[in-house]
Design a protein around this motif. Structure first.
Motif, PDB file in Angstrom:
ATOM      1  N   SER A   1     -30.330   9.090  29.162  1.00 60.80           N
ATOM      2  CA  SER A   1     -29.131   9.306  28.349  1.00 60.80           C
ATOM      3  C   SER A   1     -27.962   9.714  29.242  1.00 60.80           C
ATOM      4  CB  SER A   1     -29.384  10.404  27.309  1.00 60.80           C
ATOM      5  OG  SER A   1     -30.434  10.040  26.447  1.00 60.80           O
TER       6      SER A   1
ATOM      7  N   ARG B   1     -24.107   6.958  12.876  1.00 66.72           N
ATOM      8  CA  ARG B   1     -23.952   6.126  14.085  1.00 66.72           C
ATOM      9  C   ARG B   1     -24.894   4.939  13.993  1.00 66.72           C
ATOM     10  NH1 ARG B   1     -23.120   3.157  17.580  1.00 66.72           N
ATOM     11  NH2 ARG B   1     -22.872   3.556  19.811  1.00 66.72           N
TER      12      ARG B   1
ATOM     13  N   VAL C   1     -28.269   4.542  18.664  1.00 65.37           N
ATOM     14  CA  VAL C   1     -29.033   5.753  18.960  1.00 65.37           C
ATOM     15  C   VAL C   1     -28.189   6.821  19.656  1.00 65.37           C
ATOM     16  CG1 VAL C   1     -29.873   4.989  21.212  1.00 65.37           C
ATOM     17  CG2 VAL C   1     -31.261   6.574  19.844  1.00 65.37           C
TER      18      VAL C   1
ATOM     19  N   CYS D   1     -23.053  15.875   7.707  1.00 66.49           N
ATOM     20  CA  CYS D   1     -24.270  15.331   8.314  1.00 66.49           C
ATOM     21  C   CYS D   1     -23.902  14.280   9.365  1.00 66.49           C
ATOM     22  CB  CYS D   1     -25.156  14.670   7.268  1.00 66.49           C
ATOM     23  SG  CYS D   1     -25.814  15.781   6.012  1.00 66.49           S
TER      24      CYS D   1
ATOM     25  N   TYR E   1     -24.868   9.082  20.222  1.00 70.22           N
ATOM     26  CA  TYR E   1     -23.804   9.617  19.378  1.00 70.22           C
ATOM     27  C   TYR E   1     -22.867  10.529  20.158  1.00 70.22           C
ATOM     28  CZ  TYR E   1     -27.768  12.864  19.201  1.00 70.22           C
ATOM     29  OH  TYR E   1     -28.850  13.645  19.542  1.00 70.22           O
TER      30      TYR E   1
ATOM     31  N   VAL F   1     -29.219  14.155  12.855  1.00 70.93           N
ATOM     32  CA  VAL F   1     -29.081  14.636  14.227  1.00 70.93           C
ATOM     33  C   VAL F   1     -28.834  16.144  14.257  1.00 70.93           C
ATOM     34  CG1 VAL F   1     -27.624  14.555  16.283  1.00 70.93           C
ATOM     35  CG2 VAL F   1     -28.275  12.424  15.114  1.00 70.93           C
ATOM     36  N   ASN F   2     -27.899  16.602  13.460  1.00 69.78           N
ATOM     37  CA  ASN F   2     -27.481  18.011  13.488  1.00 69.78           C
ATOM     38  C   ASN F   2     -28.241  18.819  12.434  1.00 69.78           C
ATOM     39  OD1 ASN F   2     -26.099  16.560  11.489  1.00 69.78           O
ATOM     40  ND2 ASN F   2     -24.280  17.878  11.582  1.00 69.78           N
TER      41      ASN F   2
ATOM     42  N   ILE G   1     -20.461  16.742  17.514  1.00 64.76           N
ATOM     43  CA  ILE G   1     -21.558  17.218  16.665  1.00 64.76           C
ATOM     44  C   ILE G   1     -21.309  18.654  16.200  1.00 64.76           C
ATOM     45  CG2 ILE G   1     -24.033  17.683  16.559  1.00 64.76           C
ATOM     46  CD1 ILE G   1     -23.382  14.743  16.720  1.00 64.76           C
TER      47      ILE G   1
ATOM     48  N   THR H   1     -20.868  19.789  12.334  1.00 63.15           N
ATOM     49  CA  THR H   1     -21.819  20.747  11.762  1.00 63.15           C
ATOM     50  C   THR H   1     -21.088  21.917  11.121  1.00 63.15           C
ATOM     51  OG1 THR H   1     -23.474  20.126  13.418  1.00 63.15           O
ATOM     52  CG2 THR H   1     -23.791  22.227  12.277  1.00 63.15           C
TER      53      THR H   1
ATOM     54  N   TYR I   1     -32.873  10.385   9.653  1.00 65.98           N
ATOM     55  CA  TYR I   1     -32.513  10.489  11.068  1.00 65.98           C
ATOM     56  C   TYR I   1     -31.316  11.428  11.255  1.00 65.98           C
ATOM     57  CZ  TYR I   1     -35.757   6.634  11.616  1.00 65.98           C
ATOM     58  OH  TYR I   1     -36.883   5.848  11.602  1.00 65.98           O
TER      59      TYR I   1
ATOM     60  N   THR J   1     -25.905  11.255  11.543  1.00 71.25           N
ATOM     61  CA  THR J   1     -27.172  10.547  11.691  1.00 71.25           C
ATOM     62  C   THR J   1     -27.072   9.517  12.804  1.00 71.25           C
ATOM     63  OG1 THR J   1     -26.685   8.748  10.145  1.00 71.25           O
ATOM     64  CG2 THR J   1     -27.550  10.797   9.200  1.00 71.25           C
ATOM     65  N   CYS J   2     -28.235   9.101  13.290  1.00 74.92           N
ATOM     66  CA  CYS J   2     -28.291   8.011  14.265  1.00 74.92           C
ATOM     67  C   CYS J   2     -29.363   7.031  13.808  1.00 74.92           C
ATOM     68  CB  CYS J   2     -28.566   8.541  15.663  1.00 74.92           C
ATOM     69  SG  CYS J   2     -30.212   9.256  15.877  1.00 74.92           S
TER      70      CYS J   2
END
Length: 334
Positions: free
Chosen positions: A210, A72, A75, A91, A77, A319-320, A82, A86, A317, A93-94
């Motif tokens: 968020s 992404r 920031v 993968c 996503y 995320v998961n 996700i 996963t 970075y 990322t952000c």
């Protein structure tokens, strides 16, 4: 290997990607249709999602069986599934490097709305200042930012950066966040308050949390009614956090003094949106991260993480993190 990029990014990112893969870029300047998007990702090993227009859900993942990484270019996503990624060992990322720049934009919106700069610019351009200077000065009298109270909803990275700027303007800073960041909060003189207290006491309310199920339409008719009639609300987070219909009514009826928006419920907003007709609103086309320096940095950070993932290494970075239970991702040695 093949990489698909959904919209334009800084050439530095493309250069990095092309060192390891064949890159296809949507260079049209417009988001792809759903059908085009699914077709373009069908042979991709990596996907860079530049905006939140493209939804990477189960259908998209089914259409892209070769995917190893979804990056992404930003920031947030929430347009990526996700859990499903996963489960498939992909993968995600952000790119959380934008906080100071977005805070700059937020504070610029505060000052613009407070001093009515958007209307002053129009008055100079359309000749109203030249024909009636005294009336223009009276009509465009604003309010002070220095010494006022700023309420920050969401005290994450951007909230902290915004508080730093507010402190330089001698503002009283009050915050609402489920997690009290006492390390930065104490240094910046932040007062922790409930959301109703924040809304009642603030001259400026900045939405920096968020978007989640809990924060969807966090600010609606009831909450806007708690604010001062002179207060200005600023949103550089996600449009859906504010009930836009309720906001329009509050602005039209004088429930609050004004608003400054960089994000909307639908982007871009309809040309028939009542927001476009209101003088007490500052509107920007989602420019929070739009600086030359940050766009280059974001492209470089995103591309480098994609290169790591394609090489079988752990992205910085990521995320998961649970994806590491499915596939080995050793830490890269740069």
């Amino acid at each position: 290997m093949k990489v698909f990029v959904t919209q334009r990014i800084h050439p530095k990112g493309i250069e990095i990607l092309e060192s390891v893969a064949q890159v296809t870029l949507n260079d049209s300047g417009f988001p792809l249709s759903r059908q085009q998007f699914l077709k373009e990702i069908s042979e991709a090993d990596a996907l860079i999602v530049v905006s939140n227009y493209e939804i990477v859900d189960r259908e998209a993942l089914d259409a892209a069986p070769r995917l190893k990484v979804i990056a992404r270019h930003g920031v947030v996503y929430d347009n990526v599934d996700i859990a499903e990624a996963t489960n498939r060992g992909i993968c995600v990322t952000c790119c959380p490097v934008h906080s100071p720049t977005v805070a700059d934009m937020t504070f610029a919106l505060i000052c613009t709305a407070a001093r009515r700069i958007h209307l002053a610019d129009q008055a100079v351009r359309n000749g109203r200042w030249a024909t009636n200077p005294g009336a223009i000065r009276d009509q465009l009298t604003g309010v002070d930012v220095t010494g006022s109270t700023l309420g920050i909803i969401g005290f994450g990275r951007i909230g902290v950066e915004l508080a730093k700027r507010a402190r330089a303007f001698d503002m009283r800073i009050i915050c609402n966040d489920p997690v009290h960041n006492d390390v930065f909060g104490r240094d910046l003189g932040v007062e922790w308050v409930t959301l109703p207290e924040l809304l009642r006491e603030s001259d400026f309310v900045s939405v920096n949390c968020s978007l989640t199920r809990e924060t969807y339409h966090l600010i609606g008719t009831k909450e806007l009614g708690m604010m001062k009639r002179s207060a200005i609300i600023i949103n550089t987070s996600r449009g859906q956090i504010i009930d836009e219909d309720a906001l329009c009514r509050a602005l039209q009826e004088g429930v609050i003094g004004g608003a400054a928006l960089d994000v909307y419920s639908d982007e871009p907003p309809s040309i028939y949106s009542p927001l476009l007709e209101l003088d007490n609103v500052v509107l920007a086309p989602h420019l929070g991260s739009a600086t030359v320096e940050l766009r280059e940095k974001m492209a470089r950070v995103v591309a480098e993480d994609v290169v790591r993932a394609l090489g079988g290494w752990r992205p910085i970075y990521l995320v998961n993190l649970d994806v590491m239970k499915i596939r080995a991702l050793p830490e890269a040695v740069d």
